[in-house]
Design an enzyme around this catalytic site. Structure first.
Site, PDB file in Angstrom:
ATOM      1  N   LYS A 274       0.874  -1.178   0.000  1.00 30.66           N
ATOM      2  CA  LYS A 274       0.000   0.000   0.000  1.00 30.66           C
ATOM      3  C   LYS A 274       0.904   1.219   0.000  1.00 30.66           C
ATOM      4  O   LYS A 274       1.560   1.523   0.981  1.00 30.66           O
ATOM      5  CB  LYS A 274      -0.927   0.007   1.208  1.00 30.66           C
TER       6      LYS A 274
ATOM      7  N   GLU B 215      -0.698   5.040  -7.967  1.00 34.73           N
ATOM      8  CA  GLU B 215      -0.375   6.008  -6.935  1.00 34.73           C
ATOM      9  C   GLU B 215       0.806   6.847  -7.418  1.00 34.73           C
ATOM     10  O   GLU B 215       1.796   6.291  -7.899  1.00 34.73           O
ATOM     11  CB  GLU B 215       0.008   5.219  -5.671  1.00 34.73           C
TER      12      GLU B 215
HETATM   13  S1  IVH Z   1      -6.315  -0.777  -4.871  1.00 31.61           S
HETATM   14  C1  IVH Z   1     -10.740  -0.930  -5.411  1.00 31.61           C
HETATM   15  N1  IVH Z   1      -3.751  -0.997  -4.409  1.00 31.61           N
HETATM   16  O1  IVH Z   1      -5.086   3.350  -1.202  1.00 31.61           O
HETATM   17  C2  IVH Z   1      -9.307  -0.975  -5.032  1.00 31.61           C
HETATM   18  N2  IVH Z   1      -4.824   0.986  -3.712  1.00 31.61           N
HETATM   19  O2  IVH Z   1      -7.231   3.414   0.752  1.00 31.61           O
HETATM   20  C3  IVH Z   1      -8.780   0.382  -4.826  1.00 31.61           C
HETATM   21  N3  IVH Z   1      -3.343   2.607  -2.631  1.00 31.61           N
HETATM   22  O3  IVH Z   1      -7.294   5.223  -3.148  1.00 31.61           O
HETATM   23  C4  IVH Z   1      -7.395   0.588  -4.626  1.00 31.61           C
HETATM   24  N4  IVH Z   1      -1.493   1.431  -2.823  1.00 31.61           N
HETATM   25  O4  IVH Z   1      -4.797   5.521  -3.539  1.00 31.61           O
HETATM   26  C5  IVH Z   1      -4.836  -0.224  -4.276  1.00 31.61           C
HETATM   27  N5  IVH Z   1      -1.480  -1.343  -4.097  1.00 31.61           N
HETATM   28  C6  IVH Z   1      -2.564  -0.566  -3.967  1.00 31.61           C
HETATM   29  C7  IVH Z   1      -2.490   0.706  -3.358  1.00 31.61           C
HETATM   30  C8  IVH Z   1      -3.661   1.450  -3.240  1.00 31.61           C
HETATM   31  C9  IVH Z   1      -2.029   2.573  -2.394  1.00 31.61           C
HETATM   32  C10 IVH Z   1      -4.235   3.711  -2.249  1.00 31.61           C
HETATM   33  C11 IVH Z   1      -5.140   4.190  -3.330  1.00 31.61           C
HETATM   34  C12 IVH Z   1      -6.530   4.124  -2.792  1.00 31.61           C
HETATM   35  C13 IVH Z   1      -6.278   4.077  -1.323  1.00 31.61           C
HETATM   36  C14 IVH Z   1      -7.410   3.376  -0.624  1.00 31.61           C
END
Ligand code: IVH
Length: 681
Positions: A116, A174
C-alpha cells in the site's frame, strides 16, 4: 530528406526515446549513456522545429506543456475509484477472509498482494494508446484533471507502444516520491530557506495539484500502477484479463511501473506471511508504504463479491502500525495563528523515522502538553503514521531536575497577556501584529483570494514594515513601495500588482468571504453565503436566525458569522475595501436552489472514534456538516460511516459487529476533499 523519410525518422526517434526512458525510469537499467540519449533528443527537437507540421503533443519533447487556462477542470471517472477498508490486526484479516469465503459459496480464493503505497491516487486514460486525460481520485466519482502534470512524470508512458495497444485503457495507480528523492528535495528547500514538506505523500500530492507543470516537472514524481478502470481490447495477444495477475502482467508489458514486491498468494495464510515480510522490509524499501493491499485474484469472483458504499468486498488494506522512535525534546515554541491562537510545536533532536528526518512534532494545545506532562529536555517517544504530521506520544524519561513546561502567559510576538478560550490559548491583543500578518497571508492564499504572484514572504515583510495593515491596503499599495525592496525587481513588482488587480476585478464573492478568515467559515460555507447574500454588504445585515436556516450552517457557525459582520473593525474594513474598489458581487440563488446545492454528504451520518491526527473532532464534525452530512455520538445501524482514528476503542468493535462501514481518517479526508494537513506548498 524527403518529407516521408523525416516523418519516419521522427517516429523512430520518439519510439527510441520512449524506450530509453522506460529502461532508465522504470527498469532502472539504462541501455545507453546520457550523451547518446541527449543526441537522440536533440536530433528530434531539431527535426520537429524544422517540420512543425509533424508536431505531436505526445512526443517525448512535449512532456512539459502549458498551464491549464481555466484552472483545474473536474473529471468524472467512468468507473468509480473506490477506497479500501482497513485491517489493523490479523484477526480482522481473518474476519475479512471469512466473509469472502462465505460470499463465494465456501471457496478459498487466491489473493494478489501489493504494497500500500503512500501517495496520491490518479487515473490515466489512454485512448488508442495516447494519454488523453489524467485525473486525481477526488471523492471517487469526480476528480481534478492533472494531465499537464502527469505528462511530466517520466516513468509514465504518454504513448503506449507494442504489439497490441488497447483501444481504451484507464490505468490506476499512486503518484509517489521515493524517500531518497524526497530527502534531497527537502535538503534543497532547507538550503533555500523554504518550508520543507512533512512527508513524501504531501510532497507528491502537492506537486500534482499545481497549475504550473514546471513545478511538477522539477519534482521527482513516479507513477506506480496497481489496477485499471475501463479497458477495451480488440483481441490480439493481450486478451481480456481474467485475473488481477493478468492485469498487472499486461500493465507491465505496456511499460507501466508496478511495485516490484507485487505477487500472487495462494491463500490467506500466505497473505499473512507476506504482510510480516513486508513489515520487516519496510524500512529498507525505496518508497514509503503503510501496509499491504490484498485483492481477490479472480475477476469473476471480484464481480460476485461486489462493493459496499465505500470499498470493494474483495480487497482489504492491511495496515502497519505507526513508526515510532525515541528522541529528545529540545524546546517548545509557540506560533500565533490568524485567530490569535498560540499553537505549540515540539522542537526535537532530529531523528530518522522510516527514512524521513523528523525535527518537529505537533503538540496541538496547552491541554495536550499538560496531559503528556512534558518537560524541556525530556526523552520522548514520537510517532509518524503515513500522511500524518509527527506526534509526541509520551514521555520516556524526564530530564534531570526539570519542571513541567509552562505555557506562555504572554504572546510570543507582541508580549500582550494571553487568554484561555476553551482548549485554546489566544493572544488577547486584537491588533497583535502576528494576527495581522497571518490574516493577510490567509487573504492572499489558496483558501482565500488565491492571488498567485503575491508571495507569503513579501506579504509578511510588507506587513512587518507597516505597509500593509489590513487586506484593503493590498489594493492601494503603490509600485514604488514594492520597488524599495532589494530582491523585488520591476518584473516581480508588476506580477504582484497584476495578481492583486486580477483579484480585485475577477475574484468570486465566496473567495472574498473565505479570505476574511471568519472562524468556522471554510470554502463550502463561504459558497453558501455568497449564493444566498450576493455581497459583503448584505452579510452585515444578516440575522443569526436567517443564517442558521441556511442548509449547511449550524448554530455555532451562524453566531460566528453574525458576530463577525456586526463588529466595528469588520465594518471599517469592508468600507475600506469598497473605497479601494474591491466589492465582489454574486448572483443570489433562490433558497430552493441553495438547498438543493450539490452537497456531497447529504443525508449521510458519521461517527468519529479514536484520535484524528491533525484535525480536532469539532473541525471534523463541522466539515461533515458543511457538506450536508450529520454527526452522532452513539453507534447504531443508522450510521453510514464510522471514522476510526488512532487507537479507536469500543465504538469500533461495536461498529464491526454491526457490519458498519468503517473508514480510516485518510479516507475521510479524501471524502471531504481535504488534503491531509499539508506543509510546504
Ligand atoms: S487498490 C478498489 N492498491 O489506497 C481498489 N490501492 O485506501 C482500490 N493505494 O485510493 C485501490 N497502494 O490511492 C490499491 N497497491 C494498492 C495501493 C492502493 C495505495 C491507495 C489508493 C486508494 C487508497 C485506498
Amino acid at each position: 530528406m524527403p518529407n516521408t523519410d523525416v516523418a519516419k525518422r521522427i517516429e523512430e526517434l520518439r519510439d527510441q526515446i520512449d524506450y530509453h526512458d522506460y529502461r532508465y525510469y522504470v527498469l532502472d537499467d539504462p541501455q545507453i549513456g546520457d550523451l547518446e540519449y541527449d543526441e537522440l533528443f536533440r536530433e528530434l527537437l531539431a527535426l520537429e522545429k524544422e517540420h512543425p507540421e509533424l508536431a505531436d503533443a505526445n512526443s517525448p519533447t512535449m512532456r512539459v506543456g502549458a498551464k491549464p487556462a481555466d484552472g483545474f477542470e473536474q473529471y468524472e471517472h467512468a468507473v468509480r475509484m473506490y477506497s479500501l477498508d482497513n485491517a489493523m490486526e490479523l484477526d480482522e484479516w481473518n474476519a475479512f477472509c471469512d466473509r469472502v469465503v462465505k460470499g463465494l459459496g465456501n471457496k478459498e480464493p487466491e489473493f494478489w498482494v501489493d504494497p500500500k503505497m503512500d501517495g496520491l491516487a490518479v487515473e490515466c486514460v489512454y485512448e488508442n494508446g495516447r494519454l488523453t486525460v489524467a485525473a486525481t481520485r477526488g471523492d471517487g466519482h469526480t476528480g481534478e484533471v492533472v494531465t499537464h502534470n502527469m505528462r511530466t512524470v517520466r516513468n509514465l508512458p504518454i504513448q503506449l507502444r507494442g504489439d497490441s495497444v488497447p483501444s481504451l485503457l484507464e490505468v490506476r495507480g499512486e503518484v509517489i516520491m521515493r524517500l531518497d528523492d524526497f530527502n534531497e528535495l527537502n535538503r534543497e528547500k532547507r538550503e533555500q530557506g523554504e518550508k520543507e514538506f512533512a512527508n513524501p505523500r504531501n510532497a507528491a500530492a502537492g506537486s500534482v495539484r499545481q497549475l504550473d507543470p514546471k513545478v511538477a516537472d522539477a519534482r521527482p514524481l513516479r507513477f506506480m500502477a496497481y489496477g485499471i478502470g475501463r479497458a477495451e481490447w480488440s483481441g490480439g495477444p493481450l486478451m481480456q484479463p481474467r485475473t488481477q495477475a493478468d492485469i498487472m502482467r499486461t500493465l507491465k508489458e505496456l511499460r507501466f511501473e508496478i511495485p516490484e514486491q507485487a505477487t500472487l498468494c495462494s491463500g490467506r495464510s500466505e497473505v499473512a506471511d507476506y504482510f510480516e515480510k513486508m513489515q520487516e522490509e519496510r524500512e529498507s524499501l525505496p518508497l514509503e508504504i503503510d501496509g499491504v493491499v490484498a485483492k481477490v485474484n479472480d475477476l469473476e469472483m471480484q464481480r460476485a463479491l461486489g462493493f459496499t458504499s465505500r470499498a470493494p468486498r474483495w480487497a482489504l488494506a492491511l495496515k502497519f502500525p505507526a513508526h515510532r522512535a525515541k528522541t529528545r525534546l529540545h524546546d517548545i515554541r509557540t506560533q500565533v495563528g490568524r485567530t490569535g491562537v498560540l499553537t505549540p510545536v515540539a522542537v526535537l533532536e532530529p531523528v530518522h523515522l522510516a527514512g524521513v528526518e523528523v525535527s518537529r512534532a505537533t503538540l496541538h494545545n496547552k491541554a495536550y502538553i499538560e496531559e503528556k506532562q512534558l518537560h524541556i529536555g525530556d526523552t520522548v517517544l514520537i510517532q509518524r503514521a503515513g500522511d500524518v504530521i509527527p506526534q509526541v506520544v509520551s514521555v520516556i524519561e524526564h530530564a534531570e531536575n526539570s519542571t513541567p513546561y509552562e505555557f506562555p502567559e504572554h504572546c510570543p510576538v507582541c508580549g500582550h497577556d494571553t487568554v484561555e478560550d476553551g482548549e485554546a490559548v489566544r493572544c488577547g491583543n486584537a491588533h497583535c501584529p502576528a494576527k495581522t500578518v497571518q490574516q493577510l497571508i490567509h487573504f492572499v492564499s489558496k483558501a482565500g483570494l488565491d492571488m498567485e504572484g503575491v508571495g507569503k514572504k513579501w506579504v509578511q515583510r510588507l506587513a512587518e514594515d507597516g505597509h500593509l495593515n489590513d487586506p484593503a491596503d493590498l489594493f492601494t499599495l503603490p509600485k514604488t513601495t514594492l520597488l524599495q525592496y532589494g530582491g523585488m525587481g520591476p518584473k516581480s513588482a508588476q506580477k504582484f500588482l497584476d495578481a492583486v488587480e486580477h483579484a480585485r476585478v475577477n475574484a468570486p464573492l465566496w473567495r472574498a468571504i473565505a479570505g476574511l478568515g471568519i472562524r468556522h467559515v471554510g470554502e463550502q460555507t463561504a459558497r453558501t453565503l455568497a449564493a444566498n447574500y450576493g455581497s459583503l454588504e448584505a452579510l452585515t445585515k444578516a440575522s443569526r436566525d436567517e443564517l442558521e436556516s441556511l442548509p449547511d450552517i449550524g448554530g455555532k457557525v451562524a453566531q460566528s458569522i453574525h458576530d463577525f459582520f456586526r463588529a466595528e473593525p469588520t465594518l471599517r474594513l469592508l468600507q475600506k475595501l469598497r473605497d479601494a474598489g474591491f466589492d465582489p458581487q454574486a448572483e443570489i440563488m433562490q433558497q430552493q436552489e441553495a438547498d438543493e446545492a450539490d452537497l456531497p454528504l447529504k443525508d449521510k451520518t458519521f461517527i468519529f472514534t479514536g484520535g484524528l491526527s491533525g484535525m480536532s473532532r469539532t473541525e471534523a464534525q463541522e466539515k461533515v456538516e458543511s457538506l450536508g452530512g450529520r454527526t452522532v455520538k452513539s453507534i447504531s445501524k443508522k450510521v453510514d460511516y464510522v471514522v476510526a482514528g488512532d487507537n479507536a476503542g469500543s465504538k469500533l468493535d461495536k461498529a464491526n459487529k454491526l457490519g458498519l462501514d468503517v473508514i480510516d481518517f485518510d479516507t475521510f479526508l479524501d471524502m471531504v476533499g481535504e488534503e491531509a494537513k499539508q506543509e510546504g506548498e
